[in-house]
Structure formats: structure tokens, C-alpha cells
Design a protein around this motif. Structure first.
Motif: not given
Lengths: 224, 224
Positions: A186-198, A182-184, A103-110
Motif C-alpha cells: 500500500d506504500l505507493g497509494l496516494p492517500h495522506w498518512t500520518g498522525v493527527v495529535p490531540l 501500512d502494508e508494504p 493509514a493508507r488502508s482503512a483497516f490500519h486506521h487506529s
């Protein structure tokens, strides 16, 4: 034919299998539970020893509504299940990790995952036929079809092996799928966000040093 | 510079960390333990609730001789660790499966693996700086470097997150490597025998639906 009551499609939730949080991720559906269990072969078995928790990785196999683990008759949980009356309280957990959720925020990493948690009492299997069936199931969980292509356990080996049975009664599945939340703001933050499949896969099988050169790799290993 | 006593190269074995069987597979070497822990990010955390074992999969991170897990302040083990005095007895286990060991006999089938088992008492982290460091470590275990490329937790998120610390004291590693160990009388059997290595890898990262098209995939994900 004898008539039997239809098996309920879901396990009954209990206080122990209803999560305190993220209840929408829990499932009691029998087929869901079976499919998660059948995709794996390594579980983490928890039991209590001298009042403290112990968690050990071990192989397992499923036959219908029964889960089996095995070990030396000298190993701790198997000795404890043999001594204990009426059995050994255990918690058996199987987990598959499917993806890293960034996620863009550390908190919403999962993590995207599927897991099954079984609570119950494990009992030593004493019936020789059930023991053989359980050991075959454990081998076939690791490599489907392998139990037909190996020498079955002899009497001495069977007596050195203890098998524990755990019935699928108090059981739940839990899973997370999909992208980050992500929180609304945070949507403009410049961090790549998505899922890395295993991805899990198998390397090229390595023959044992003493394998005769004319023994070919069996089909069930080329299609693994 | 202050002088500090040199850290012993190995953890001290205890009754709980000396296996009853296959003692040659156990190791107390600090570097071995650290390297197994650092290769993973998912552990199985065991604790006792109402006298019965509970085993839950959860993320972890290591900072020196401390292991951290996190969760909602409302989740069971974290609530229990907060209430409990002096802490929550836990067993935390990390397992990597490296290969399937196919012997000629069903009995000698096995798994090549590396695992670490930590026994101890988990405590809630109350110091804000330690909490931040722990959360960074957990994110960086999943994807090295990611904590620098995401929004750090804010005060509200920090207060909603509980972090447990478990010191690496009573700890052991266990591993199996190499080929099958068949009985001499089985060497002529016609079954293929050897090791099937397991491979873990990553698929192509899937951007979130709401990711702006000009945000490029960061280097730490292309080299994952």
C-alpha cells in the motif's frame, strides 16, 4: 522506623489482565499505571446489575494503591456496594486519547492512546478520615490544589456522600504510540498518512454570577 | 414511495435508563442522543465475563439507529458475541467533559458533561454490505470524510474484522451545564468560584516517515 518489604515495581498479570491480542501494548509497570491514572479525573466504572453490565462515567482520585470514586448514598453502584457482602465487583477504566492514526488502508486506521483497566471489588469507605482523604483526592485530581481552597465537607455532606475504594491489584496499562503500520503493497497509494495529535486544554475561566469582584483568579487556575 | 410510521422523537424510558438521582439531567430526545454520539468516536463498552464486569475503550460509529464497534475476530467481546446466542448483553457509554465546576464548597464541585448510555444486546454483523457500511462509519466518526480517502478493506481484512451491532433502543442522555450551585451560607466565602471550560483540539498533523513528499495534507484535515 519500621522496615517494610519493598513494593514490587510491577503488578502481577492475571488471566483478566493479559490481553488476547496486541500483548506488546500491555504494561504492568506500577509507575506507568500511576502516571496514566494521575493524568485524568474521569473514569468509566462498570458493574453488574441484574446480570447485565452497566457503565457509568464518574470522577475518581488516587491515594497510593487505592482508587476512590464517590457519589450520593442513593446512587445505584454505591447502594449496591453498601449492600453487597463482600463488596461490589467492578471494572474501572481510564482512557486518554493522544492521536488519530490515519493509514493508507482503512483497516490500519487506529488511535494512539493510553488506558488503565482495574479489576477488583469495591468497598464502601466507612472510616471518616479515609473518607475525607478520598474526597480531597477526587477534588485534587480535577484541579490540583483545589481541596485547600474550598470549604471542606461538613458532617451532613459527608453522611450524604458515599465513597467506594478499589485497591490497585489486578491492573494493567495499555498504550499505542507511533505512526501507521501500512502494508508494504500500500506504500505507493496516494492517500495522506500520518498522525493527527490531540490537544486538550482549558478555556478562560468563567466566574460565577455571584462571585464578588474582589476575588481574584487563583494561581493554580492560571497555570492549569 | 412507501409510507413509514413517523419515528418517535424520543426513546422510551425504562427502569434502567431512569436515573435514581438528578432526573432533571436525563433526556430521551433522539436528536440530543444522536448529537452526543456523533461528536465522539471513543466509547467505553461494558460486558460481563465469568460473572464479572469488563469495561474496554473502543471506537464506534453510528448509522441511523444502529451503533457499531469493531475488533479482531480474536478479541474477547467479539468472540463472546459470536458464540453467544442470542447475542452479548452490553452497556455502551459515550462521555464528553465540557467544563470543571468549581464551587466554594468541596461538596458542590462538579463537572459539566454530556453522556449517552445504551443498554442492549450486541450481535455480530454477518451481512458483508452492512459490515462495510459499519467500518466506513467507524472511520468517518474519527475523521469525517476519511473513508473516501483510504483503501477499503479487502476480503482478507474483512474476514479478520468482526463488527458488533447495537440497536439504539434502551438509551438515555445525561448532561450538566451551568455554574456551581453553592449553599446560601457559603456565598461570602473567599474562594474563587466558576467554571473552567475544557477545550479539545488538534495539533499539527505529523506525516508518516514513508509519506511521499508530493502528497499534500487533505482539506478535511486542515478543517478538522
Amino acid at each position: 522506623m519500621t522496615e517494610t518489604a519493598p513494593r514490587p515495581a510491577a503488578y502481577t498479570p492475571t488471566d483478566r489482565t493479559i490481553p488476547t491480542r496486541s500483548r506488546e501494548r500491555a504494561s504492568y509497570d506500577r509507575e506507568t499505571v500511576h502516571s496514566i491514572l494521575d493524568e485524568g479525573y474521569m473514569c468509566h466504572l462498570g458493574f453488574v446489575r441484574d446480570g447485565a453490565p452497566v457503565v457509568l462515567p464518574t470522577l475518581y482520585g488516587r491515594v497510593g494503591e487505592r482508587l476512590y470514586v464517590h457519589g450520593s448514598t442513593g446512587s445505584r453502584p454505591l447502594r449496591m456496594a453498601g449492600q453487597a457482602d463482600p463488596g461490589l465487583p467492578v471494572c474501572l477504566t481510564v482512557t486518554h486519547v493522544d492521536g488519530l492514526v490515519l493509514a493508507r488502508s482503512a483497516f490500519h486506521h487506529s488511535i494512539n492512546y493510553r488506558s488503565v483497566v482495574i479489576h477488583g471489588t469495591a468497598h464502601q469507605v466507612t472510616d471518616p478520615e479515609e473518607k475525607r482523604e478520598a474526597l480531597d483526592a477526587i477534588v485534587d485530581h480535577v484541579v490540583p490544589g483545589r481541596s485547600y481552597d474550598s470549604r471542606p465537607a461538613n458532617a451532613k455532606e459527608l453522611s450524604a456522600t458515599a465513597v467506594l475504594r478499589l485497591d490497585l491489584g489486578e491492573v494493567s496499562a495499555k498504550s499505542r504510540t507511533g505512526g501507521p503500520n501500512d502494508e508494504p503493497e500500500d506504500l505507493g497509494l496516494p492517500h495522506w498518512t500520518g498522525v493527527v495529535p490531540l490537544r486538550k486544554g482549558y478555556g478562560t475561566p468563567v466566574p460565577a454570577d455571584d462571585l464578588a469582584p474582589d476575588v481574584e483568579l487563583p494561581d493554580y487556575l492560571t497555570t492549569l
